[in-house]
Design an enzyme around this catalytic site. Structure first.
Site, PDB file in Angstrom:
ATOM      1  CG  ASP A   1     118.566  12.456   9.870  1.00  0.00           C
ATOM      2  OD1 ASP A   1     118.818  12.074   8.716  1.00  0.00           O
ATOM      3  OD2 ASP A   1     117.811  11.849  10.647  1.00  0.00           O
TER       4      ASP A   1
ATOM      5  CG  ASP B 173     120.086  10.069   5.076  1.00  0.00           C
ATOM      6  OD1 ASP B 173     120.965   9.305   5.508  1.00  0.00           O
ATOM      7  OD2 ASP B 173     118.872   9.884   5.268  1.00  0.00           O
ATOM      8  CD  GLU B 174     122.037   9.201  10.302  1.00  0.00           C
ATOM      9  OE1 GLU B 174     121.885   9.816  11.374  1.00  0.00           O
ATOM     10  OE2 GLU B 174     121.586   8.052  10.099  1.00  0.00           O
TER      11      GLU B 174
END
Length: 355
Positions: free
Chosen positions: A10, A105-106
């Protein structure tokens, strides 16, 4: 069943981190990425300096500025964020092909069969974090655990720029002390119901049988029963199936009536087509819909089934939605429902151009 090795990665305040990387003058001050307050924008993300003021994603920008008048708000650069996301995922692929992106983003990584770092998921996570920091100039946090549920919780344990490991032998003790509000799928309403039952931690939740939880929470009761024991058999899915594609716009000044709403269809449709280009080879359209949010904050959606996303489908849906409240409109959205495309396209090929 063999024990899995799952890493949840993350990126830390992803959009804001990229803005601070590209403009060092933004570092050390409260920063948010989002829409302007005068256009009813919202915060997409913010850095840790801003979070100290209670600012968080999805908060109206106007509210964020009231909490922190010194907050600097910059507009998002989605093309740049997508580029960096691809670079981060290229690092992931050096360790495994089993990657399930959750957003830009993860992502989950299944490294159970990876030979990197002599098979150590902990060392792989450390290497990934070091490489992203050194080559891309941003940081990410990682959680390492035997399943997705615990890996996601672990990635939040030592944020920012940290990692946390939950080994198989530690699962039972870790989960016992875990607040039920941390369980996957437990929102504010479910957490309140559990607290009213005297259930604060997973150890409290274990006092209830599966049948009792199903009686209280329906099918989700079985999920609660398993998660309270650290059980999560979900696999890392390399290809996540999309169910819809939509675009929307919130207006600085309310649209007074239906004619003004209809005027928005053309520009929104063009935006949707641009996004559709990257999906057309994988999906078919299964229906169209229009979303409206009125000045009293009531929302409604009108939709119809079908395999055509032609622009002439949307005006009737717009009128249908508007007639439900007949008030000024603050948000208009267009969208399509999706289903996986079969290999034979033929006559089903969709028209992708505006008439």
């Amino acid at each position: 069943m063999p024990v899995r090795k799952i890493i949840h990665c993350d990126c830390d305040c992803f959009y804001a981190a990229i803005e601070m990387r590209d403009n060092p003058q933004l570092r050390g001050r409260p920063l948010a990425v989002g829409g302007a307050s005068e256009r009813r924008g919202v915060v997409a993300t913010c850095n840790y300096e801003a979070r100290q003021f209670g600012i968080h994603s999805a908060m109206p920008t106007a509210t964020a500025l009231r909490r922190c008048p010194e907050l600097l708000v910059v507009p998002p650069r989605m093309d740049k964020y997508r580029q960096v996301s691809r670079q981060v995922q290229a690092v992931f692929r050096d360790y495994t092909d089993l990657i399930e992106p959750l957003s830009l983003d993860e992502a989950y990584l299944d490294v159970s069969q990876s030979g990197a770092c002599q098979g150590s998921a902990t060392l792989m996570a450390q290497q990934i974090r070091d490489r992203v920091r050194d080559t891309l100039g941003i940081t990410l946090s990682a959680g390492i655990a035997p399943n997705k549920f615990l890996a996601k919780i672990a990635s939040d344990w030592n944020k920012p720029d940290g990692q946390y490991v939950i080994r198989p032998a530690q699962v039972d003790e870790f989960v016992r002390q875990l607040p039920v509000s941390k369980l996957f799928g437990v929102g504010k309403v479910t957490a309140s119901r559990l607290h009213a039952m005297g259930v604060i931690t997973c150890e409290d939740l274990r006092a209830y049988s599966q049948a009792a939880l199903q009686a209280q929470f329906g099918s989700f009761g079985q999920r609660l029963y398993l998660l309270a024991r650290g059980i999560d058999d979900r696999e890392v899915k390399v290809e996540r199936q999309r169910k819809s594609l939509s675009v929307e716009n919130t207006y600085a000044v309310d649209l007074p009536g239906l004619p003004e709403c209809l005027d928005q269809i053309s520009s929104l449709y063009e935006q949707m087509l641009k996004r559709w280009q990257g999906l057309a080879d994988k999906y078919q359209v299964a229906g169209c819909f229009v979303k409206l949010k009125f000045n009293n904050f009531a929302s409604t959606t009108a939709e119809q089934a079908g395999r055509d996303m032609a622009p002439e489908n949307f005006p009737a849906l717009m009128e249908q939605a508007w007639q439900r409240y007949q008030l000024p409109v603050r948000l208009v959205g267009l969208g399509v429902r999706l289903r996986p495309r079969s290999s034979a396209v033929g006559a089903d090929q969709l028209s992708l151009t505006l008439e």
